[in-house]
Design a protein around this motif. Structure first.
Motif, short mmCIF file in Angstrom:
data_model
loop_
_atom_site.label_atom_id
_atom_site.label_comp_id
_atom_site.label_asym_id
_atom_site.label_seq_id
_atom_site.Cartn_x
_atom_site.Cartn_y
_atom_site.Cartn_z
N ARG A 6 0.84 -1.21 0.00
CA ARG A 6 0.00 0.00 0.00
C ARG A 6 0.87 1.25 0.00
O ARG A 6 1.83 1.35 0.76
CB ARG A 6 -0.91 -0.04 1.23
N THR A 8 0.67 5.68 -0.09
CA THR A 8 -0.18 6.84 0.14
C THR A 8 0.27 8.01 -0.72
O THR A 8 1.48 8.28 -0.82
CB THR A 8 -0.15 7.24 1.62
N ALA A 89 -4.96 6.31 -0.94
CA ALA A 89 -4.00 5.21 -1.04
C ALA A 89 -4.22 4.41 -2.31
O ALA A 89 -5.34 4.34 -2.83
CB ALA A 89 -4.10 4.30 0.18
#
Length: 313
Positions: A6, A8, A89
């Motif tokens: 992940r 951001t 994200a």
């Protein structure tokens, strides 16, 4: 396929009216390293999309940077990304690199069309650090629609030629730029389909060795516009139909064959299978003319009528 993680969005910069630069930050430590010319795969709601990493790989820390042109729903991914905000994200995998710098080259010549500049930003920064020689030929409609024009001018104005003329004049000058190159020169190109085909055809006319011409494409080299179903026999036994709306790669995996894959654009060669019999519409930019007689890339190429292939089990 590589593990997913992940990222951001921590910064967004408007590069041109329809192009944005995104800084993607890991909140869980440093990111995997990458080589100049590498790309990141973003796993978006409408499917996977690949975007070149544009910074010097030697400066890697907790951030990746990409640039995306909004193609106005042409593929969906660019419009989706342009709608995201700081703090949102995205899920990523990679980096992967099917367009690496060839350090054995004596000189590097880059040809960029519009947003096709992106892989060359990391390449040029990297080569500058190494003290290697290179030059850039950059075509766009005009200065206003030319991504990273100011950055390129500030850093590389003495080794960059811009092409803002009419289409025919651009083609003439770009073709001229490929002539009379010394032995040891490697050529790299990235841009829209007509731009790529013109450059590739010119390198063939000028008898460039295949090994010194490198391509990064937005879509498969010869995308089949009206795909037809075809029948395939695998390893002399299994037979099935590949429908018009699926690839041979998809069908093989659905039938239980563990075919490797990565780019799914006919660039990397991961999904290669052996062609035993039949005729194939080749749509890749990886196999040589000779290799296409006995091989095919299952992600983009299709059989005509009936074909027989061999795959490792």
């Amino acid at each position: 396929m590589t593990d997913r993680y992940r990222l951001t969005i921590t910064h967004i910069e408007q590069v041109t009216a329809d192009s944005k630069k995104f800084t993607l930050t890991s909140l869980n430590g440093n990111l995997p390293p990458f080589g100049a010319g590498a790309h990141l795969t973003l796993h978006l709601p409408m499917g996977d999309r690949q975007y070149s990493l544009i910074t010097n790989p030697l400066d890697l820390g907790r951030e990746y940077t990409i640039a995306v042109k909004n193609l106005k729903n042409h593929h969906g991914g660019s419009t989706y990304l342009h709608g995201l905000q700081i703090g949102d994200a995205v899920v990523a995998s990679g980096p992967d690199n099917y367009f690496p710098i060839r350090l054995e080259a004596q000189h590097h010549v880059f040809f960029a069309g519009g947003i096709g500049i992106t892989p060359f930003l990391s390449m040029m920064s990297y080569l500058s650090t190494l003290g290697k020689t290179f030059e850039l030929h950059y075509a766009a409609s005009n200065v206003e629609t030319c991504p990273f024009y100011e950055e390129v001018m500030n850093k590389y104005s003495d080794i960059t030629t811009f092409y803002f003329e009419s289409r025919n004049e651009k083609r003439r000058k770009l073709k001229d730029a490929l002539r009379n190159r010394t032995v040891g020169t490697h050529v790299y190109m990235c841009g829209p389909q007509p731009f790529m085909e013109m450059l590739v055809d010119t390198t063939k006319e000028l008898h460039y060795p295949h090994r010194v011409v490198h391509e990064e494409r937005f879509r498969p080299a010869g995308k089949i516009e009206d795909p037809k179903p075809f029948r395939v026999m695998v390893n002399g036994s299994d037979q099935f139909i590949v429908k018009e709306n699926e690839s041979l790669l998809q069908r093989l995996r659905n039938e239980g064959y563990s075919i490797s894959y990565a780019c799914r654009m006919g660039i990397c060669g991961s999904c290669e299978v052996t062609l035993c019999e039949g005729e194939v519409l080749h749509s890749d930019s990886f196999l040589t003319k000779e290799e296409k007689k006995s091989k095919m890339l299952s992600c983009v190429s299709r059989g005509l009528g009936n074909i027989e292939i061999s795959v490792d089990e």
